[in-house]
Design a protein around this motif. Structure first.
Motif, mmCIF file in Angstrom:
data_model
loop_
_atom_site.group_PDB
_atom_site.id
_atom_site.type_symbol
_atom_site.label_atom_id
_atom_site.label_comp_id
_atom_site.label_asym_id
_atom_site.label_seq_id
_atom_site.Cartn_x
_atom_site.Cartn_y
_atom_site.Cartn_z
ATOM 1 N N PRO A 12 15.510 23.353 -65.354
ATOM 2 C CA PRO A 12 14.311 24.149 -65.149
ATOM 3 C C PRO A 12 14.087 25.102 -66.315
ATOM 4 O O PRO A 12 15.030 25.631 -66.890
ATOM 5 C CB PRO A 12 14.608 24.936 -63.872
ATOM 6 C CG PRO A 12 15.820 24.322 -63.279
ATOM 7 C CD PRO A 12 16.548 23.655 -64.385
ATOM 8 N N ASP A 14 11.387 28.401 -67.786
ATOM 9 C CA ASP A 14 10.714 29.536 -67.182
ATOM 10 C C ASP A 14 9.272 29.242 -66.805
ATOM 11 O O ASP A 14 8.815 29.605 -65.747
ATOM 12 C CB ASP A 14 10.766 30.743 -68.127
ATOM 13 C CG ASP A 14 12.168 31.320 -68.156
ATOM 14 O OD1 ASP A 14 12.558 31.839 -69.196
ATOM 15 O OD2 ASP A 14 12.861 31.202 -67.127
ATOM 16 N N PRO A 16 6.381 26.665 -65.861
ATOM 17 C CA PRO A 16 6.183 25.267 -65.474
ATOM 18 C C PRO A 16 5.304 24.496 -66.444
ATOM 19 O O PRO A 16 5.497 23.318 -66.648
ATOM 20 C CB PRO A 16 5.509 25.373 -64.096
ATOM 21 C CG PRO A 16 5.111 26.792 -63.914
ATOM 22 C CD PRO A 16 5.962 27.616 -64.836
ATOM 23 N N PRO A 322 8.921 17.994 -62.462
ATOM 24 C CA PRO A 322 9.820 19.160 -62.543
ATOM 25 C C PRO A 322 9.455 20.260 -61.546
ATOM 26 O O PRO A 322 10.326 21.037 -61.135
ATOM 27 C CB PRO A 322 9.662 19.650 -63.988
ATOM 28 C CG PRO A 322 8.430 19.015 -64.499
ATOM 29 C CD PRO A 322 8.193 17.769 -63.726
ATOM 30 N N LEU A 323 8.183 20.294 -61.151
ATOM 31 C CA LEU A 323 7.789 21.316 -60.173
ATOM 32 C C LEU A 323 8.335 21.001 -58.789
ATOM 33 O O LEU A 323 8.826 21.878 -58.077
ATOM 34 C CB LEU A 323 6.256 21.415 -60.114
ATOM 35 C CG LEU A 323 5.591 22.127 -61.282
ATOM 36 C CD1 LEU A 323 4.083 22.000 -61.174
ATOM 37 C CD2 LEU A 323 6.000 23.595 -61.316
ATOM 38 N N GLU A 325 10.907 19.354 -58.088
ATOM 39 C CA GLU A 325 12.351 19.571 -58.129
ATOM 40 C C GLU A 325 12.676 21.026 -57.796
ATOM 41 O O GLU A 325 13.626 21.321 -57.069
ATOM 42 C CB GLU A 325 12.851 19.212 -59.533
ATOM 43 C CG GLU A 325 14.337 19.323 -59.684
ATOM 44 C CD GLU A 325 14.794 18.813 -61.047
ATOM 45 O OE1 GLU A 325 13.976 18.778 -62.001
ATOM 46 O OE2 GLU A 325 15.970 18.461 -61.154
ATOM 47 N N ARG A 326 11.856 21.936 -58.321
ATOM 48 C CA ARG A 326 12.117 23.361 -58.077
ATOM 49 C C ARG A 326 11.660 23.785 -56.688
ATOM 50 O O ARG A 326 12.273 24.657 -56.062
ATOM 51 C CB ARG A 326 11.426 24.193 -59.159
ATOM 52 C CG ARG A 326 12.063 23.930 -60.527
ATOM 53 C CD ARG A 326 11.284 24.533 -61.651
ATOM 54 N NE ARG A 326 11.332 25.998 -61.637
ATOM 55 C CZ ARG A 326 10.729 26.752 -62.544
ATOM 56 N NH1 ARG A 326 10.022 26.190 -63.509
ATOM 57 N NH2 ARG A 326 10.824 28.059 -62.475
ATOM 58 N N ALA A 329 14.388 22.427 -54.387
ATOM 59 C CA ALA A 329 15.659 23.126 -54.640
ATOM 60 C C ALA A 329 16.846 22.440 -53.955
ATOM 61 O O ALA A 329 17.518 23.015 -53.087
ATOM 62 C CB ALA A 329 15.554 24.587 -54.207
ATOM 63 N N ASN A 365 10.319 28.979 -52.446
ATOM 64 C CA ASN A 365 10.617 28.311 -53.722
ATOM 65 C C ASN A 365 9.368 28.160 -54.586
ATOM 66 O O ASN A 365 9.420 28.329 -55.802
ATOM 67 C CB ASN A 365 11.220 26.926 -53.475
ATOM 68 C CG ASN A 365 12.545 26.989 -52.734
ATOM 69 O OD1 ASN A 365 13.174 28.041 -52.675
ATOM 70 N ND2 ASN A 365 12.955 25.873 -52.148
ATOM 71 N N VAL A 369 8.459 29.886 -58.381
ATOM 72 C CA VAL A 369 7.969 29.219 -59.595
ATOM 73 C C VAL A 369 6.836 30.033 -60.198
ATOM 74 O O VAL A 369 6.776 30.254 -61.408
ATOM 75 C CB VAL A 369 7.483 27.780 -59.288
ATOM 76 C CG1 VAL A 369 6.826 27.156 -60.518
ATOM 77 C CG2 VAL A 369 8.629 26.916 -58.797
#
Ligand SMILES: [Mn+2]
Length: 388
Positions: A12, A14, A16, A322-323, A325-326, A329, A365, A369
């Motif tokens: 990750p 900082d 997005p 990738p978003l 994924e965050r 979590a 979560n 982001v």
């Protein structure tokens, strides 16, 4: 379905917007030692026929992921035509799991696709399995223990393509392609097989759906395939599939989503509790992404024993993978390509309190982001109602 695959993690960052997507840049195409893919496939299937007993020789089973979307169905139809007309084999296309989304049901019904139920299929009657729009290791993909998977056609990234190791004799995974249907178009073109109305229409719908009419993830092959399959497709049926009748439950979910959704700066988050149809989660994500000022959407809902999540980003904002994924979590499984991602959290106890706690975690979560990226909206934890 892209929305169900697991994949290697990316670190990750900082912001997005600046996150690299795992499908950026890298182009991985199976080369088959210089042989044209269609000729390599022909050889693999011929070798399988030679090695098998007469009862099953020349009979192949085509499978895809559960809850097949138009690209999966289009690619199945393309592969069916290739095996039957190009190679002279017999085949059965079998699907697993109910088709929910209105466009997908319309495609099945309008084109009268001949699909078998996987659970009612005697897999021992085939000499090999071919898999489209997914890979054997992906979740929500069921492959029999035997006969073995001879070929994979897919455009999703996977752990397998990263280390190059595969036990599948013909593995064609091209993450630079917008649609698996485009790949099957190429095989048919290279084999000199003429497209019939039904196959051309199915392939076209698959390419249209996965590339949003060539507006995302479209490679030159996708462009060629889109145009050629449209020329040869049934235009009135293609139009009917694009505008399917919608169920009453669709409109109930629109009403529910409009009162539940909250805007946090560029994010709209709509966590719907229990839903009657899991596809409504993705439909609501698409619906909200069109709102002015919205750059990304997180929609979720509980269906049967899973919590289903859909994430969408607009073209300027960045990649969806990738978003999600965050936002997840480390819970459940997820996958995605381009501006679309999806995930699924299994629920042992699908009661209201379990759903509520999943939704609270997802909200927290997603807001993390936003605050990490310094976007406005994070400081108002309740967000803004859409009807204000
Ligand atoms: Mn696809």
């Amino acid at each position: 379905m892209t929305e169900t695959s697991n994949g290697p993690m990316t670190a990750p960052a900082d912001r997005p917007k600046d996150l690299p997507s795992p499908d950026d840049g890298a182009v991985e195409t199976a080369r088959f030692q210089g042989t044209a893919p269609v000729e390599h496939l022909r050889g693999v299937l011929a070798a399988c026929c030679e090695a098998s007993v007469p009862g099953v020789r020349g009979r192949f089973l085509i499978l895809t992921h559960m809850g097949p979307d138009p690209d999966a169905l289009g690619a199945c139809e393309g592969l069916r035509l290739l095996l039957e007309q190009g190679f002279g084999h017999e085949c059965v296309v079998a699907t697993h799991g109910k088709v929910h989304r209105a466009e997908n049901v319309a495609l099945l019904e309008t084109l009268e696709l001949d699909l078998a139920e996987y659970d009612a299929t005697d897999v021992s009657a085939f000499c090999g399995v071919l898999l489209v729009d997914t890979q054997p290791s992906f979740r929500h993909t069921v492959v029999p223990a035997a006969p073995s998977v001879l070929a994979v056609f897919d455009h999703h990234r996977s752990p397998q393509t990263d280390d190059g190791a595969s036990e599948v004799p013909h593995e064609d995974v091209r993450i630079d392609l917008g649609a698996t249907s485009s790949m099957l178009f190429e095989y048919l073109r290279d084999a000199g097989v003429a497209l019939d109305l039904r196959t051309a229409s199915a392939l076209f719908c698959g390419i249209r759906y996965d590339t949003a009419d060539l507006s995302r993830n479209a490679s030159p092959l996708d462009e060629e395939a889109y145009i050629e399959t449209f020329k040869r497709g049934d235009r009135s049926k293609i139009a009917a599939i694009d505008n399917p009748p919608l169920s009453r439950s669709y409109y109930r979910h629109v009403a529910q989503a409009l009162t539940t959704a909250r805007q946090h700066g560029p994010l709209i988050i709509a966590l719907l509790g229990r839903v009657e149809n899991p596809e409504h989660v993705a439909e609501m994500a698409d619906f909200f992404l069109r709102m002015k000022g919205c750059s990304w959407v997180v929609a979720g809902g509980a269906f049967e024993d899973s919590y289903v999540l859909s994430l969408r980003t607009d073209y300027a904002f960045g990649k969806a993978y990738p978003l999600i994924e965050r936002v997840l979590a480390d819970e459940g499984s997820f996958g995605g390509h381009g501006h679309i991602a999806g995930g699924r959290i299994p629920m042992e106890d699908p009661g209201q309190s379990a759903i509520g706690s999943i939704e609270r975690r997802l909200l927290k979560n997603a807001l993390a982001v936003i605050s990490a990226s310094g976007e406005e909206g994070a400081e108002a934890p309740d967000g803004r109602r859409l009807d204000e």
